[in-house]
Design an enzyme around this catalytic site. Sequence first.
Site, short mmCIF file in Angstrom:
data_model
loop_
_atom_site.label_atom_id
_atom_site.label_comp_id
_atom_site.label_asym_id
_atom_site.label_seq_id
_atom_site.Cartn_x
_atom_site.Cartn_y
_atom_site.Cartn_z
N TYR A 55 39.87 10.54 -9.81
CA TYR A 55 39.53 9.34 -9.02
C TYR A 55 40.66 8.33 -9.15
O TYR A 55 40.94 7.86 -10.27
CB TYR A 55 38.20 8.76 -9.50
CG TYR A 55 37.12 9.82 -9.65
CD1 TYR A 55 36.34 10.20 -8.56
CD2 TYR A 55 36.93 10.48 -10.87
CE1 TYR A 55 35.38 11.20 -8.69
CE2 TYR A 55 35.98 11.48 -11.01
CZ TYR A 55 35.20 11.84 -9.92
OH TYR A 55 34.26 12.84 -10.05
N HIS A 61 19.86 16.42 -14.54
CA HIS A 61 20.48 16.36 -15.86
C HIS A 61 19.41 16.91 -16.80
O HIS A 61 18.57 16.17 -17.30
CB HIS A 61 20.88 14.93 -16.24
CG HIS A 61 22.01 14.41 -15.41
ND1 HIS A 61 22.47 13.13 -15.48
CD2 HIS A 61 22.80 15.04 -14.48
CE1 HIS A 61 23.49 12.98 -14.63
NE2 HIS A 61 23.70 14.12 -14.01
N GLU A 109 31.93 20.47 -13.05
CA GLU A 109 32.22 19.46 -12.03
C GLU A 109 33.36 18.52 -12.39
O GLU A 109 33.16 17.30 -12.52
CB GLU A 109 30.97 18.65 -11.72
CG GLU A 109 30.21 18.12 -12.95
CD GLU A 109 29.01 17.27 -12.55
OE1 GLU A 109 29.19 16.32 -11.77
OE2 GLU A 109 27.90 17.56 -13.03
N ARG A 153 35.80 15.44 -6.36
CA ARG A 153 35.02 16.18 -7.37
C ARG A 153 34.61 17.50 -6.75
O ARG A 153 34.33 17.55 -5.54
CB ARG A 153 33.80 15.36 -7.82
CG ARG A 153 32.92 16.06 -8.85
CD ARG A 153 31.94 15.12 -9.58
NE ARG A 153 30.92 14.54 -8.74
CZ ARG A 153 30.89 13.28 -8.34
NH1 ARG A 153 31.86 12.45 -8.69
NH2 ARG A 153 29.92 12.84 -7.58
N ASP A 206 0.81 -1.23 0.00
CA ASP A 206 0.00 0.00 0.00
C ASP A 206 0.84 1.28 0.00
O ASP A 206 0.31 2.37 0.20
CB ASP A 206 -0.92 -0.01 1.23
CG ASP A 206 -1.94 -1.13 1.14
OD1 ASP A 206 -2.23 -1.58 0.01
OD2 ASP A 206 -2.42 -1.58 2.20
N ASP A 262 22.66 21.17 -7.50
CA ASP A 262 23.54 20.02 -7.75
C ASP A 262 24.96 20.43 -7.39
O ASP A 262 25.66 21.03 -8.21
CB ASP A 262 23.44 19.61 -9.23
CG ASP A 262 24.26 18.37 -9.55
OD1 ASP A 262 24.75 17.71 -8.61
OD2 ASP A 262 24.41 18.06 -10.75
N GLU A 290 31.93 20.60 -7.65
CA GLU A 290 30.84 20.90 -8.59
C GLU A 290 30.09 22.16 -8.18
O GLU A 290 29.62 22.27 -7.05
CB GLU A 290 29.85 19.71 -8.62
CG GLU A 290 28.61 19.99 -9.46
CD GLU A 290 27.70 18.78 -9.60
OE1 GLU A 290 27.66 17.96 -8.66
OE2 GLU A 290 27.04 18.66 -10.66
N ASP A 322 27.99 14.71 -2.89
CA ASP A 322 27.29 15.26 -4.05
C ASP A 322 25.81 15.23 -3.68
O ASP A 322 25.19 14.17 -3.66
CB ASP A 322 27.58 14.39 -5.28
CG ASP A 322 26.99 14.95 -6.56
OD1 ASP A 322 26.14 15.85 -6.49
OD2 ASP A 322 27.37 14.46 -7.65
N HIS A 358 26.78 19.42 -17.16
CA HIS A 358 25.52 19.16 -17.88
C HIS A 358 24.58 20.33 -17.64
O HIS A 358 24.79 21.12 -16.71
CB HIS A 358 24.90 17.84 -17.37
CG HIS A 358 24.83 17.78 -15.87
ND1 HIS A 358 23.81 18.35 -15.16
CD2 HIS A 358 25.66 17.23 -14.94
CE1 HIS A 358 24.01 18.13 -13.86
NE2 HIS A 358 25.14 17.47 -13.69
N HIS A 385 28.48 7.29 -8.64
CA HIS A 385 27.12 7.44 -8.11
C HIS A 385 26.93 6.54 -6.89
O HIS A 385 25.99 5.76 -6.80
CB HIS A 385 26.08 7.13 -9.20
CG HIS A 385 26.03 8.19 -10.26
ND1 HIS A 385 25.47 8.01 -11.50
CD2 HIS A 385 26.49 9.47 -10.28
CE1 HIS A 385 25.59 9.12 -12.22
NE2 HIS A 385 26.22 10.01 -11.49
N HIS A 415 34.22 11.05 -16.62
CA HIS A 415 32.93 11.67 -16.95
C HIS A 415 33.17 13.05 -17.57
O HIS A 415 34.29 13.56 -17.52
CB HIS A 415 32.03 11.79 -15.70
CG HIS A 415 32.61 12.56 -14.56
ND1 HIS A 415 32.60 13.93 -14.49
CD2 HIS A 415 33.23 12.15 -13.42
CE1 HIS A 415 33.15 14.33 -13.36
NE2 HIS A 415 33.57 13.26 -12.68
N1 GLY Z 1 24.57 14.58 -9.05
C1 GLY Z 1 24.68 14.04 -10.34
C2 GLY Z 1 25.60 14.82 -11.15
O1 GLY Z 1 26.39 15.57 -10.62
O2 GLY Z 1 25.60 14.76 -12.35
MN MN Z 2 26.08 17.31 -11.80
MN MN Z 3 26.23 16.32 -8.68
#
Ligand code: GLY
Ligand code: MN
Ligand code: MN
Length: 445
Positions: free
Chosen positions: A392, A363, A388, A410, A41, A273, A412, A262, A356, A245, A352
């Site tokens: 690593y 995103h 960002e 990272r 439920d 973000d 960002e 993050d 974005h 992630h 990466h």
């Molecule tokens: N938090 C996901 C990214 O930075 O793209």
């Molecule tokens: Mn991001």
């Molecule tokens: Mn992020």
Amino acid sequence: MSDLDLPCPDTLARRHRLLAQIGEKGVLILPTAREQIRNRDVTYLFRPDSDFFYLTGFAEPEAVLVLAPGHAEGEQILFCRPRDPERETWDGRRAGIEGAKELCQVDQCYSIHELDSILPKLLENREVLLYPMGLGADFDARVQLWRNQARAHSRQGIGYPMELVDSSYFLGEMRLHKDAVEQQLMRAAAGVSAAGHRHGMRQTRPGMMEYQLQAEIEYVFQRQGAARLAYSSIVGGGVNGCILHYVENRAVLQDGDLVLVDAGAEIAGYAGDITRTWPVNGRFSGPQRDIYSLVLASQAAAIATVQVGRPVSDYHDAAVEILVDGLRELKILREGREEILDKQLYRPFYMHRTGHWLGMDVHDVGAYRQGTEQTWRPLAAGMVLTVEPGLYFAPGQDGVPEAYQGIGIRIEDDLFLTPDGPEILSAGVPKEIEEIESLMAGGWG
Ligand code: GLY
Ligand code: MN
Ligand code: MN
């Protein structure tokens, strides 16, 4: 005004702009997201579809917007749940037909239960049908059913849509260009997100669990009015910072390690973000400083290229060049600069892209390339993006000095591009080494 005293976007003006683009030959059908069962439920916390919310500001499930330019009985039609005292006692208030009509300033509002009987008529004599293709098999099938019903009348000389177009492209282009009200909302989303990070930095102690730090940060988001997270928070201590992630967040934060966070709040439908990486014990070690300074320098170089008219790809290239120079100085990469860039030999440590679009979706929508040549599109005022870069170094990784193994960093930020350059929406959380150490020691604002 929202409860945070923020302005409301003019969704009616957005619909007028879209109606003009669709033209009298076209018709748009746009459903909101569906409620999803989690277990028995229990449903997942509902979040409206971003395109639908962008055009209506309506946050209830089970709703569909139809835009039929020039339709005699009204060109903006909303279908939603009718009032139902019993259901409302269990599940919460509904605007109802009259309430939604007034709230959303549409021409007509009907019960969602009338959708199947009314919709085929709205397709009559339209040539182009726009809808979000591939949203789900159920919705795709229903659209075909409505179209088939409209086609059944073609023997009486009534036209039906021969051309099917994915509406996502049009909404993507609209949403990519943010206005002054959206600038305020995104400033608020980034501001609340930054407050959470600042609080998290102050609360961090060796021995704490990653989820405890997550709770400290999300507590601030919620207390400051975020109805939801913009995405699942990533809180990775030590080597967990190397998992891009990582959302498990169940490990202990160890003395001497860094923690990569993050996390972003969603405010008025817009996402923050932000990533920061800080030392669990409040002081960066020598090797951590080396790598952190390099990532920070690459971020500064990238931000400097976020300017109106520059291709959106420039800032990634700028970040990569600085990272590559640094990796060569540290003797982690030994090949020539051009060869490293050509063959992307940095990818084991930087896998990466540097950012974005950011907006209602973390995103966010909008094409990155355009034209027949599919070249990177130039940046324009009103675009919002993240910057960002990261590095690593997994434990045991080839060619990496032991002192750097297990470091994941990272940094960002969220940038709103104005004609005079970017406004750093996330500037409220420090990123210089001295600022972070000072904040963690109880100083800095
Ligand atoms: N938090 C996901 C990214 O930075 O793209
Ligand atoms: Mn991001
Ligand atoms: Mn992020």
